[in-house]
Motif scaffolding. Sequence first.
Motif, short mmCIF file in Angstrom:
data_model
loop_
_atom_site.label_atom_id
_atom_site.label_comp_id
_atom_site.label_asym_id
_atom_site.label_seq_id
_atom_site.Cartn_x
_atom_site.Cartn_y
_atom_site.Cartn_z
N ASN A 169 -25.77 -14.44 7.29
CA ASN A 169 -26.07 -13.35 6.36
C ASN A 169 -26.19 -12.02 7.10
O ASN A 169 -25.79 -10.96 6.58
N GLU A 170 -26.71 -12.06 8.30
CA GLU A 170 -26.81 -10.85 9.12
C GLU A 170 -25.43 -10.31 9.45
O GLU A 170 -25.20 -9.09 9.41
N TYR A 172 -22.83 -10.67 7.62
CA TYR A 172 -22.30 -10.09 6.38
C TYR A 172 -22.90 -8.70 6.14
O TYR A 172 -22.17 -7.75 5.78
N GLU A 173 -24.20 -8.55 6.35
CA GLU A 173 -24.83 -7.25 6.15
C GLU A 173 -24.33 -6.21 7.14
O GLU A 173 -24.31 -5.01 6.82
N GLN A 174 -23.95 -6.66 8.32
CA GLN A 174 -23.44 -5.73 9.34
C GLN A 174 -21.94 -5.45 9.15
O GLN A 174 -21.37 -4.67 9.91
N GLY A 175 -21.35 -6.11 8.16
CA GLY A 175 -19.92 -5.89 7.90
C GLY A 175 -19.00 -6.62 8.84
O GLY A 175 -17.79 -6.32 8.89
N LYS A 176 -19.50 -7.60 9.57
CA LYS A 176 -18.67 -8.33 10.51
C LYS A 176 -17.88 -9.45 9.83
O LYS A 176 -16.89 -9.94 10.39
N THR A 178 -16.61 -10.64 5.63
CA THR A 178 -16.52 -10.15 4.26
C THR A 178 -17.26 -11.09 3.30
O THR A 178 -17.68 -12.19 3.69
N GLY A 179 -17.39 -10.63 2.05
CA GLY A 179 -18.04 -11.46 1.04
C GLY A 179 -17.27 -12.75 0.78
O GLY A 179 -17.86 -13.81 0.56
#
Length: 288
Positions: A169-170, A172-176, A178-179
């Motif tokens: 999840n981290e 994903y939040e950092q944009g590393k 995608t959804g």
Amino acid sequence: MIAYNPKEWFSFIFRFHKADTFRKLLPLMLAIGLYSLGVAYLELEYWKVSESSHVKNITVMHTLLGFVISLLLVFRTNTAYDRWWEGRKAWGALVNNSRNLAIKIAVMVKSDKDKEIFRKLIPAYSAVLNLHLKNVDVKHELFDNATLSDDHYKHKPNQIAKTIIAKINELYEQGKITGDQLIVLNAEMQSLTDICGICERIKNTPIPYSYSAFIKKFIFIYVMSLPFGYVFSLGYLVIPVVIVIFYVLASLELIAEEIEDPFGYDPNDLPTARLAEMMQKNVEELIY
């Protein structure tokens, strides 16, 4: 778990492994033999019971109950093997899902630092689950300066699963990632807790006590009554016959007892430690 070649017939017949039921039952078999000898001596030499005695008709009971006890033992062994096989399927799924998760992480995540974290986290789950199922105090180090918490977390596999999900999840939040990639990873992450739940259900739900106790009492009464009736037709040969019958019936119950909990240290339990080591090697090869 014992590794063997199922095609080697003679090695099974003439070799006695420490897990063989013959070794475990030998003292009881000797006791049953002495008991049968005593019954045979009393009926043939001391009491001199005639063949017209009603005692001879006890064999009718054995004929009727033999079918019943065979059905009970077949159901007992099948139930125990189902538990063993379900545990093996659960760990097989853990192997596959760990590999799939490692493959996806290796492709989706670009940072070497992030990859290194998953390189340790993914195999740590199987290693800790193995110890958790064996009721071992877990002191498994995830990182050089971090150990599983003793105070807050009593359930160590849950802690690792939570750490894996938190790290993804981290990313994903950092944009590393995608959804869409997060959704793709979700199935493997969820499967970790599902597999743990299956293993805990098998371990914490034994065969009902009344059922297991009844089978043992049934076998005991059945075997102990055998010499009284068959001594008329077999004489002192009743001794080896009763020993063989006891060995067959007791062995089936003993095997069922051993495999109904497949996560212990018995020779026929699942090789969970070896599977965990294999997963660690696989993940380390996939994530580099």
